[in-house]
Design a protein around this motif. Sequence first.
Motif, PDB file in Angstrom:
ATOM      1  N   GLN A  20       0.648  -1.105   0.063  1.00 40.88           N
ATOM      2  CA  GLN A  20       0.112   0.200   0.098  1.00 40.88           C
ATOM      3  C   GLN A  20       0.981   1.157  -0.027  1.00 40.88           C
ATOM      4  OE1 GLN A  20      -2.890  -0.176   3.090  1.00 40.88           O
ATOM      5  NE2 GLN A  20      -4.265   0.973   1.724  1.00 40.88           N
ATOM      6  N   SER A  58      -9.430   0.135   0.912  1.00 45.93           N
ATOM      7  CA  SER A  58      -8.621   1.463   1.151  1.00 45.93           C
ATOM      8  C   SER A  58      -8.825   2.262  -0.122  1.00 45.93           C
ATOM      9  CB  SER A  58      -7.231   1.199   1.532  1.00 45.93           C
ATOM     10  OG  SER A  58      -7.172   0.190   2.556  1.00 45.93           O
ATOM     11  N   LYS A  60      -7.154   6.151  -1.560  1.00 44.37           N
ATOM     12  CA  LYS A  60      -6.484   7.263  -1.147  1.00 44.37           C
ATOM     13  C   LYS A  60      -6.826   8.516  -0.986  1.00 44.37           C
ATOM     14  CE  LYS A  60      -2.279   9.285  -1.802  1.00 44.37           C
ATOM     15  NZ  LYS A  60      -2.025   9.921  -0.727  1.00 44.37           N
ATOM     16  N   PHE A  65      -4.964   6.697   3.516  1.00 40.18           N
ATOM     17  CA  PHE A  65      -6.043   6.123   3.084  1.00 40.18           C
ATOM     18  C   PHE A  65      -7.122   6.006   3.881  1.00 40.18           C
ATOM     19  CE2 PHE A  65      -2.076   4.644   1.169  1.00 40.18           C
ATOM     20  CZ  PHE A  65      -2.274   4.269  -0.157  1.00 40.18           C
ATOM     21  N   THR A  67     -10.212   3.853   5.052  1.00 39.36           N
ATOM     22  CA  THR A  67     -10.386   2.258   4.949  1.00 39.36           C
ATOM     23  C   THR A  67     -11.842   2.017   5.403  1.00 39.36           C
ATOM     24  OG1 THR A  67      -9.479   1.997   7.155  1.00 39.36           O
ATOM     25  CG2 THR A  67      -8.054   1.815   5.353  1.00 39.36           C
TER      26      THR A  67
END
Length: 185
Positions: A20, A58, A60, A65, A67
């Motif tokens: 990630q 998730s 951006k 991020f 979630t």
Amino acid sequence: MKLVALSLLAFISTSTLSAQNLKKKFSMGFGFEYGVVNGDSEYKDFLKNFYGFNVRASVKAGPGFVTLGSGANFFPIKHDFEFDSPEGVLNIPVKLGYKIVLKPFFIHPEGGLSFYKGVTYNEVEDKTKFINYRGFNYAGTAGLNLGALELGVRYQSIFNVKNDTDESFKNNKLNGLSVVVNFNF
């Protein structure tokens, strides 16, 4: 059990998994956890260590991020109760969070609702009761981001618990400290 482990290993080794990172706009993930009931919780006296899994998406947003995640944790009961049902508490959290990646580390606070089914023994009535609980859940995870693999430690708590049948459980708090292993793709 060996088949599940081999299937998971095959999936991980043949999938295009990636860490990630800040360039990625969307990712999915899943993970596993194992932990202990801790804190001043009444539950610590009769629940064993717990285990579970999680799934999350998730997106951006800013430097990190946003979630959305769920999963299930099972808390087996220490004592021998006699009833025709799994012995323990099943917790199903639904949490919204914000994950900050500070390579190679991450911090991930979350909050949401928890729904769980519990078992209690009423000594006055001399019978076992099944109770549906719900409450606010908050959690914080910190760990190491190792490519597609994340290793972390999570503290989580459920409080202001409400249930359908017994007001004596109104303000109970269930705490857990766990080790988590997550995979991102």
